[in-house]
Design a protein around this motif. Structure first.
Motif, PDB file in Angstrom:
ATOM      1  N   GLU B  18       0.738  -0.963  -0.044  1.00 58.63           N
ATOM      2  CA  GLU B  18      -0.004  -0.162  -0.044  1.00 58.63           C
ATOM      3  C   GLU B  18       0.909   1.184  -0.078  1.00 58.63           C
ATOM      4  OE1 GLU B  18      -3.541   0.281   2.614  1.00 58.63           O
ATOM      5  OE2 GLU B  18      -2.669   2.164   3.221  1.00 58.63           O
ATOM      6  N   VAL B  19       0.254   2.279  -0.691  1.00 59.37           N
ATOM      7  CA  VAL B  19       1.177   3.517  -1.012  1.00 59.37           C
ATOM      8  C   VAL B  19       0.323   4.468  -0.703  1.00 59.37           C
ATOM      9  CG1 VAL B  19       2.399   5.113  -2.471  1.00 59.37           C
ATOM     10  CG2 VAL B  19       2.759   2.614  -2.636  1.00 59.37           C
ATOM     11  N   THR B  20       0.541   5.518   0.556  1.00 60.71           N
ATOM     12  CA  THR B  20      -0.240   6.660   0.496  1.00 60.71           C
ATOM     13  C   THR B  20       0.713   7.880   0.331  1.00 60.71           C
ATOM     14  OG1 THR B  20      -1.413   5.661   2.335  1.00 60.71           O
ATOM     15  CG2 THR B  20      -1.468   7.804   2.612  1.00 60.71           C
ATOM     16  N   MET B  21       0.062   8.893  -0.311  1.00 60.72           N
ATOM     17  CA  MET B  21       0.523  10.083  -0.674  1.00 60.72           C
ATOM     18  C   MET B  21      -0.022  11.001  -0.035  1.00 60.72           C
ATOM     19  SD  MET B  21       1.802   9.267  -4.632  1.00 60.72           S
ATOM     20  CE  MET B  21       0.795   8.048  -4.833  1.00 60.72           C
ATOM     21  N   ARG B  22       0.422  12.279   0.517  1.00 61.56           N
ATOM     22  CA  ARG B  22      -0.011  13.322   1.363  1.00 61.56           C
ATOM     23  C   ARG B  22      -0.004  14.523   0.706  1.00 61.56           C
ATOM     24  NH1 ARG B  22       1.102   9.407   4.736  1.00 61.56           N
ATOM     25  NH2 ARG B  22      -0.509   8.509   6.248  1.00 61.56           N
ATOM     26  N   CYS B  23      -0.782  15.444   0.847  1.00 60.69           N
ATOM     27  CA  CYS B  23      -0.812  16.964   0.317  1.00 60.69           C
ATOM     28  C   CYS B  23      -1.472  17.972   1.304  1.00 60.69           C
ATOM     29  CB  CYS B  23      -1.700  16.663  -1.102  1.00 60.69           C
ATOM     30  SG  CYS B  23      -1.977  18.385  -1.687  1.00 60.69           S
ATOM     31  N   GLN B  24      -0.595  18.985   1.519  1.00 60.76           N
ATOM     32  CA  GLN B  24      -1.154  20.012   2.154  1.00 60.76           C
ATOM     33  C   GLN B  24      -1.514  21.265   1.351  1.00 60.76           C
ATOM     34  OE1 GLN B  24       1.041  21.325   5.545  1.00 60.76           O
ATOM     35  NE2 GLN B  24      -0.278  22.931   6.186  1.00 60.76           N
ATOM     36  N   PRO B  25      -2.808  21.386   0.978  1.00 60.11           N
ATOM     37  CA  PRO B  25      -3.134  22.686  -0.068  1.00 60.11           C
ATOM     38  C   PRO B  25      -2.603  23.987   0.519  1.00 60.11           C
ATOM     39  CG  PRO B  25      -5.168  21.758   1.049  1.00 60.11           C
ATOM     40  CD  PRO B  25      -3.989  21.036   1.269  1.00 60.11           C
ATOM     41  N   ILE B  26      -2.681  24.928  -0.084  1.00 62.15           N
ATOM     42  CA  ILE B  26      -2.376  26.338   0.304  1.00 62.15           C
ATOM     43  C   ILE B  26      -3.744  26.704   0.969  1.00 62.15           C
ATOM     44  CG2 ILE B  26      -2.310  28.763  -0.637  1.00 62.15           C
ATOM     45  CD1 ILE B  26      -0.677  27.711  -2.796  1.00 62.15           C
ATOM     46  N   LEU B  27      -3.293  27.347   2.292  1.00 58.54           N
ATOM     47  CA  LEU B  27      -4.483  27.461   3.299  1.00 58.54           C
ATOM     48  C   LEU B  27      -5.444  28.521   2.533  1.00 58.54           C
ATOM     49  CD1 LEU B  27      -5.138  27.459   6.074  1.00 58.54           C
ATOM     50  CD2 LEU B  27      -4.119  29.321   6.590  1.00 58.54           C
ATOM     51  N   GLY B  28      -6.537  28.298   2.534  1.00 57.88           N
ATOM     52  CA  GLY B  28      -7.817  29.090   1.877  1.00 57.88           C
ATOM     53  C   GLY B  28      -8.126  28.652   0.447  1.00 57.88           C
ATOM     54  N   HIS B  29      -7.184  27.759  -0.057  1.00 57.11           N
ATOM     55  CA  HIS B  29      -7.581  27.316  -1.308  1.00 57.11           C
ATOM     56  C   HIS B  29      -8.928  26.248  -1.119  1.00 57.11           C
ATOM     57  CE1 HIS B  29      -4.010  28.299  -4.265  1.00 57.11           C
ATOM     58  NE2 HIS B  29      -4.706  29.353  -3.606  1.00 57.11           N
ATOM     59  N   ASN B  30      -9.849  26.229  -2.096  1.00 57.44           N
ATOM     60  CA  ASN B  30     -10.924  25.330  -1.795  1.00 57.44           C
ATOM     61  C   ASN B  30     -11.111  24.139  -2.974  1.00 57.44           C
ATOM     62  OD1 ASN B  30     -11.688  26.756  -4.013  1.00 57.44           O
ATOM     63  ND2 ASN B  30     -13.743  27.041  -3.235  1.00 57.44           N
ATOM     64  N   THR B  31     -10.027  24.286  -3.963  1.00 55.42           N
ATOM     65  CA  THR B  31     -10.022  23.164  -4.816  1.00 55.42           C
ATOM     66  C   THR B  31      -8.609  22.368  -4.986  1.00 55.42           C
ATOM     67  OG1 THR B  31     -11.406  24.474  -6.125  1.00 55.42           O
ATOM     68  CG2 THR B  31     -10.584  22.598  -7.105  1.00 55.42           C
ATOM     69  N   VAL B  32      -8.758  21.254  -4.786  1.00 55.71           N
ATOM     70  CA  VAL B  32      -7.341  20.182  -4.722  1.00 55.71           C
ATOM     71  C   VAL B  32      -7.585  19.353  -5.910  1.00 55.71           C
ATOM     72  CG1 VAL B  32      -6.174  18.608  -3.397  1.00 55.71           C
ATOM     73  CG2 VAL B  32      -7.200  20.394  -2.180  1.00 55.71           C
ATOM     74  N   PHE B  33      -6.458  19.172  -6.654  1.00 50.74           N
ATOM     75  CA  PHE B  33      -6.270  18.284  -7.685  1.00 50.74           C
ATOM     76  C   PHE B  33      -5.099  17.418  -7.487  1.00 50.74           C
ATOM     77  CE2 PHE B  33      -8.815  21.326 -10.339  1.00 50.74           C
ATOM     78  CZ  PHE B  33      -8.527  22.415  -9.718  1.00 50.74           C
ATOM     79  N   TRP B  34      -5.309  15.999  -8.061  1.00 50.02           N
ATOM     80  CA  TRP B  34      -4.180  14.807  -8.004  1.00 50.02           C
ATOM     81  C   TRP B  34      -3.973  14.603  -9.492  1.00 50.02           C
ATOM     82  CZ3 TRP B  34      -1.031  13.476  -4.384  1.00 50.02           C
ATOM     83  CH2 TRP B  34      -1.435  13.652  -2.965  1.00 50.02           C
ATOM     84  N   TYR B  35      -2.783  14.768  -9.861  1.00 48.16           N
ATOM     85  CA  TYR B  35      -2.287  14.396 -11.185  1.00 48.16           C
ATOM     86  C   TYR B  35      -1.229  13.448 -11.140  1.00 48.16           C
ATOM     87  CZ  TYR B  35      -4.131  18.875 -12.963  1.00 48.16           C
ATOM     88  OH  TYR B  35      -5.135  19.970 -13.424  1.00 48.16           O
ATOM     89  N   ARG B  36      -0.914  12.818 -12.290  1.00 46.19           N
ATOM     90  CA  ARG B  36       0.139  11.717 -12.232  1.00 46.19           C
ATOM     91  C   ARG B  36       0.723  12.175 -13.783  1.00 46.19           C
ATOM     92  NH1 ARG B  36      -1.501   5.603 -12.846  1.00 46.19           N
ATOM     93  NH2 ARG B  36      -2.655   6.121 -14.576  1.00 46.19           N
ATOM     94  N   GLN B  37       2.270  12.156 -13.460  1.00 49.39           N
ATOM     95  CA  GLN B  37       3.118  12.439 -14.616  1.00 49.39           C
ATOM     96  C   GLN B  37       4.013  11.282 -15.034  1.00 49.39           C
ATOM     97  OE1 GLN B  37       5.760  15.948 -14.236  1.00 49.39           O
ATOM     98  NE2 GLN B  37       5.034  16.488 -16.378  1.00 49.39           N
ATOM     99  N   THR B  38       3.975  11.006 -16.441  1.00 48.36           N
ATOM    100  CA  THR B  38       4.803  10.159 -16.978  1.00 48.36           C
ATOM    101  C   THR B  38       5.499  10.491 -18.239  1.00 48.36           C
ATOM    102  OG1 THR B  38       3.202   8.866 -18.352  1.00 48.36           O
ATOM    103  CG2 THR B  38       3.659   8.010 -15.980  1.00 48.36           C
ATOM    104  N   MET B  39       6.424  10.155 -18.705  1.00 47.29           N
ATOM    105  CA  MET B  39       7.235  10.425 -19.897  1.00 47.29           C
ATOM    106  C   MET B  39       6.256  10.227 -21.000  1.00 47.29           C
ATOM    107  SD  MET B  39      10.121  12.015 -19.361  1.00 47.29           S
ATOM    108  CE  MET B  39      10.861  11.850 -21.019  1.00 47.29           C
ATOM    109  N   MET B  40       5.501   9.326 -21.072  1.00 48.87           N
ATOM    110  CA  MET B  40       4.780   8.835 -22.122  1.00 48.87           C
ATOM    111  C   MET B  40       3.495   9.591 -22.456  1.00 48.87           C
ATOM    112  SD  MET B  40       6.380   6.838 -24.045  1.00 48.87           S
ATOM    113  CE  MET B  40       5.002   6.269 -25.243  1.00 48.87           C
ATOM    114  N   GLN B  41       2.636   9.844 -21.144  1.00 52.83           N
ATOM    115  CA  GLN B  41       1.511  10.501 -21.142  1.00 52.83           C
ATOM    116  C   GLN B  41       1.136  11.865 -20.626  1.00 52.83           C
ATOM    117  OE1 GLN B  41      -1.180   8.928 -22.168  1.00 52.83           O
ATOM    118  NE2 GLN B  41       0.173   6.873 -22.596  1.00 52.83           N
ATOM    119  N   GLY B  42       2.382  12.187 -20.174  1.00 50.18           N
ATOM    120  CA  GLY B  42       2.286  13.678 -19.390  1.00 50.18           C
ATOM    121  C   GLY B  42       1.639  13.745 -18.282  1.00 50.18           C
ATOM    122  N   LEU B  43       0.769  14.725 -17.950  1.00 47.28           N
ATOM    123  CA  LEU B  43       0.311  15.259 -16.860  1.00 47.28           C
ATOM    124  C   LEU B  43      -1.340  14.766 -16.990  1.00 47.28           C
ATOM    125  CD1 LEU B  43       1.219  18.527 -15.540  1.00 47.28           C
ATOM    126  CD2 LEU B  43       0.897  16.664 -14.187  1.00 47.28           C
TER     127      LEU B  43
END
Lengths: 112, 116
Positions: B18-43
């Protein structure tokens, strides 16, 4: 099929020249288009946003154009510097959708 | 300058873990996105939240990926079980506004994930 195309080959230019990067799209009707800069090992950093009803946007040495007839955006860096070397990504939001879609980016190398 | 913070920056593990990744958004921001980037597919957009509610996770393999926002200061992306094809850099980004997608997105520096 829908595509966003940026030149996959690196663009090499000399310091002081103008760099021009291209973003072409197919089968999208973008409401707006954004340009980001990405340095190795870092996340993309927002540079400029241009809306579908705007032809041109400027910020310091940066200029973006947006031609919805040609389905193309051009990104210019004037008086380029070695510090401008990075990968530049274009991203668009398709009208009626809620996802920002990114191109794969073009690497710019500015030589002293 | 306010920044999006992602942890860990690097993760190497064996397939099936199992892998868990964490993110602390900028305080006050109300929209959060998760992206994956690879050489082949980009973002590629995996999922995004507005005001902590999931709005779209259609880019995510549902059988193994899950994204949550336990509170406004923490977003998590989990992979269970992980597979070698999940190896990529995972970025979190945050934005502000009801029309969050029309605003610039602020990215963290990513989690570089390698599944052996």
């Amino acid at each position: 099929s829908q595509k966003i195309e940026q030149n996959s080959e690196a663009l090499n230019i000399q310091e002081g020249k103008t760099a021009t990067l291209t973003c072409n799209y197919t089968n999208y009707s973008p409401a707006y288009l954004q340009w980001y800069r990405q340095d190795p090992g870092r996340g993309p950093v927002f540079l400029l946003l241009i809306r579908e009803n705007e032809k041109e946007k400027r910020k310091e040495r940066l200029k973006v154009t947006f031609d919805t007839t040609l389905k193309q955006s051009l990104f210019h860096i004037t008086a380029s510097q070695p510090a401008d070397s990075a990968t530049y990504l274009c991203a668009l939001l398709n009208t009626g959708f809620q996802k920002l879609v990114f191109g794969t980016g073009t690497r710019l190398l500015v030589s002293p | 300058d306010a920044r999006v913070t992602q942890t860990p920056r690097h993760k190497v593990t064996e397939m099936g873990q199992e892998v868990t990744m964490r993110c602390q958004p900028i305080l006050g921001h109300n929209t959060v996105f998760w992206y994956r980037q690879t050489m082949m597919q980009g973002l590629e957009l995996l999922a995004y939240f507005r005001n902590r509610a999931p709005l779209d996770d259609s880019g995510m393999p549902k059988d193994r990926f899950s994204a949550e926002m336990p509170d406004a200061t923490l977003a998590t992306l989990k992979i269970q079980p992980s597979e070698p094809r999940d190896s990529a850099v995972y970025f979190c980004a945050s934005g502000l506004g009801d029309r969050g997608l029309y605003q610039p997105q602020h990215f963290g520096d990513g989690t570089r994930l390698s599944i052996l």
